[in-house]
Design a protein around this motif. Structure first.
Motif, PDB file in Angstrom:
ATOM      1  N   ASP A  18       0.869  -1.280  -0.015  1.00 12.96           N
ATOM      2  CA  ASP A  18       0.013   0.108   0.193  1.00 12.96           C
ATOM      3  C   ASP A  18       0.825   1.168  -0.102  1.00 12.96           C
ATOM      4  O   ASP A  18       0.389   2.316   0.057  1.00 12.96           O
ATOM      5  N   ARG A  19       2.074   1.232   0.255  1.00 16.90           N
ATOM      6  CA  ARG A  19       3.215   2.216  -0.059  1.00 16.90           C
ATOM      7  C   ARG A  19       4.169   1.737  -0.715  1.00 16.90           C
ATOM      8  O   ARG A  19       5.492   1.940  -0.315  1.00 16.90           O
ATOM      9  N   ARG A  54       0.899  11.237  -5.877  1.00 13.56           N
ATOM     10  CA  ARG A  54       1.299  10.597  -4.791  1.00 13.56           C
ATOM     11  C   ARG A  54       2.646  10.926  -4.410  1.00 13.56           C
ATOM     12  O   ARG A  54       2.755  10.968  -3.104  1.00 13.56           O
ATOM     13  N   ALA A  84      -1.429  10.943 -11.618  1.00 16.85           N
ATOM     14  CA  ALA A  84      -1.799  10.121 -10.360  1.00 16.85           C
ATOM     15  C   ALA A  84      -0.640   9.916  -9.671  1.00 16.85           C
ATOM     16  O   ALA A  84      -0.378  10.151  -8.389  1.00 16.85           O
ATOM     17  N   GLY A  85       0.528   9.276 -10.300  1.00 15.61           N
ATOM     18  CA  GLY A  85       1.782   9.120  -9.721  1.00 15.61           C
ATOM     19  C   GLY A  85       2.448  10.360  -8.880  1.00 15.61           C
ATOM     20  O   GLY A  85       2.884  10.328  -8.161  1.00 15.61           O
ATOM     21  N   ILE A 102       8.324   4.952  -4.895  1.00 13.60           N
ATOM     22  CA  ILE A 102       8.249   5.873  -5.600  1.00 13.60           C
ATOM     23  C   ILE A 102       9.337   6.310  -6.395  1.00 13.60           C
ATOM     24  O   ILE A 102      10.410   6.980  -5.864  1.00 13.60           O
ATOM     25  N   ASP A 117       2.043  13.915  -2.239  1.00 12.84           N
ATOM     26  CA  ASP A 117       1.466  13.574  -1.030  1.00 12.84           C
ATOM     27  C   ASP A 117       2.543  13.100   0.122  1.00 12.84           C
ATOM     28  O   ASP A 117       2.719  13.361   1.278  1.00 12.84           O
ATOM     29  N   ARG A 118       3.358  12.339  -0.705  1.00 13.65           N
ATOM     30  CA  ARG A 118       4.715  11.918   0.231  1.00 13.65           C
ATOM     31  C   ARG A 118       5.514  12.947   0.648  1.00 13.65           C
ATOM     32  O   ARG A 118       5.934  13.086   1.735  1.00 13.65           O
TER      33      ARG A 118
END
Length: 390
Positions: free
Chosen positions: A28-29, A380, A376-377, A32, A383-384
């Motif tokens: 789930d994580r 994310r 979307a990536g 990247i 977000d990180r």
């Protein structure tokens, strides 16, 4: 005395990949990875079918070819540049190389003797600096301003009797910025006045944000006296593993480059050249779609920027495959980057890999290679980064 390779640093992407050793990432994580500037997908299926056809039925695909590349490919690329730039480029002024890195290496070998100097804007593409080190040359850092672009007057002031070239990349790696046509022209004129070469690496030209030609240098009837242009088929057609690049330069320069290629690889990869030729003849519309996708990802970098700008991040440069940031943390970048892998599952490169040792700016900057992330990536990723306490 150190060997040639001992005079330079370890390959940055390989060094960064070792930060992954012993680190696990949950489903789930996941990791990247914005470390390396390369397509992650294979070439389009019609090109792969053309490659398979050549491998199975073209005996010449498995044999040595001309040192400077297939005549058909050289002619096709010369025609493309003549049309795209509105100038005159002859097939004899084009060489095919084993990737764009070999094109740069060949240009340097053709121009320089030990102890000569080459001017690189800082931050620079690390492989350019590595090759200069291994050739026994002096890298002269040309500062860039807040816009990540150099001042032509500062470039001119750095030229000495040992200077052989100014080498630039546009769109830039690592900073992403696109050099305006007037800046490229100014650097070209400085090089012409001082009888040195302007090496222009256009690896990422197919993803330039502006429509039309990114410069007018090929319209000069004597462009070949000053300009050496480098190109990569790897980024355009996802041919990274086939190692196909190109150099456009004076025939006298290519005669020297031929000696280098003959002593290193003998000839460029035949299968890769066949693929590149097929791509030039058949994939213009497909490549336009690839460009549109990259430009959308560039827009996504800007759209999502407020999520981290309020936490002290600053976007310094953006374009092609790259976003170049100043980070807000007290931790120096060469410590921050491996920490981001362990604690936040983000693999990127610190700017210490793109600047001279001891340059304090390198400790505040990070490069993100976003071409392998969709919108979307990229969300994310923000977000990180936004979750990290300042």
């Amino acid at each position: 005395m150190p060997s040639r390779t001992q005079t330079t640093f370890a390959p940055p992407v390989m060094a960064a990949s070792r930060w992954l050793e012993g680190v696990t990432f949950s489903a789930d994580r996941p990791l990247i990875n914005v470390c390396q500037a390369a397509p992650v997908d294979p070439p389009p299926m019609p090109m792969r079918e053309a490659i398979a056809e050549a491998v199975l039925h073209n005996d010449a695909a498995h044999l040595y070819g001309p040192d400077l590349g297939l005549p058909e490919l050289r002619a096709e690329l010369a025609g493309k540049w003549s049309r795209a730039y509105g100038g005159a480029v002859a097939p004899a002024q084009v060489a095919i190389t084993s990737g764009c890195n070999q094109a740069f290496a060949g240009a340097i070998m053709a121009l320089c003797a030990e102890g000569d100097e080459v001017i690189l804007p800082s931050p620079w593409y690390f492989n350019h600096h590595m090759w200069l080190d291994m050739c026994g040359l002096r890298t002269v850092a040309l500062p860039t301003g807040p816009d990540m672009l150099p001042d032509p007057a500062e470039a001119a002031a750095l030229i000495t009797p040992r200077t052989r070239a100014i080498a630039i990349a546009s769109p830039n790696n690592p900073a992403g910025v696109e050099y305006p046509p007037e800046l490229l022209r100014a650097l070209f004129e400085i090089c012409r006045e001082n009888r040195i070469k302007l090496i222009l690496d256009e690896t990422y030209r197919d993803f330039h944000a502006a429509p039309g030609a990114p410069h007018d240098l090929f319209t000069d009837p004597d462009w070949h006296d000053t300009l050496i242009q480098l190109y990569s088929f790897s980024k355009a057609y996802r041919l990274t593993g086939h190692r196909v690049g190109a150099m456009t330069a004076a025939t006298a320069v290519l005669a020297e480059v031929e000696k280098f290629i003959d002593s290193v690889t003998i000839c460029p990869n035949q299968v890769g050249q066949i693929a590149a030729l097929w791509g030039l003849r058949n994939l213009d519309q497909w490549l336009a779609g690839e460009r549109a996708e990259i430009l959308d990802r560039r827009a996504a970098i800007l759209d999502g920027l407020p999520a981290i700008a309020g936490r002290g991040w600053e976007l310094l440069g953006l374009g092609a495959y790259f976003a170049y940031f100043r980070h807000p943390f007290d931790m120096p970048a060469d410590q921050l980057a491996p920490w981001l892998v362990r604690e936040h599952g983000v693999l990127l490169l610190p700017a210490t890999m793109f600047r001279a040792e001891g340059d304090p700016r390198g400790q505040r900057e990070l490069r993100v290679a976003f071409a392998n992330l969709d919108r979307a990536g990229i969300g994310r990723l923000y977000d990180r980064l936004g979750d990290i306490p300042a």
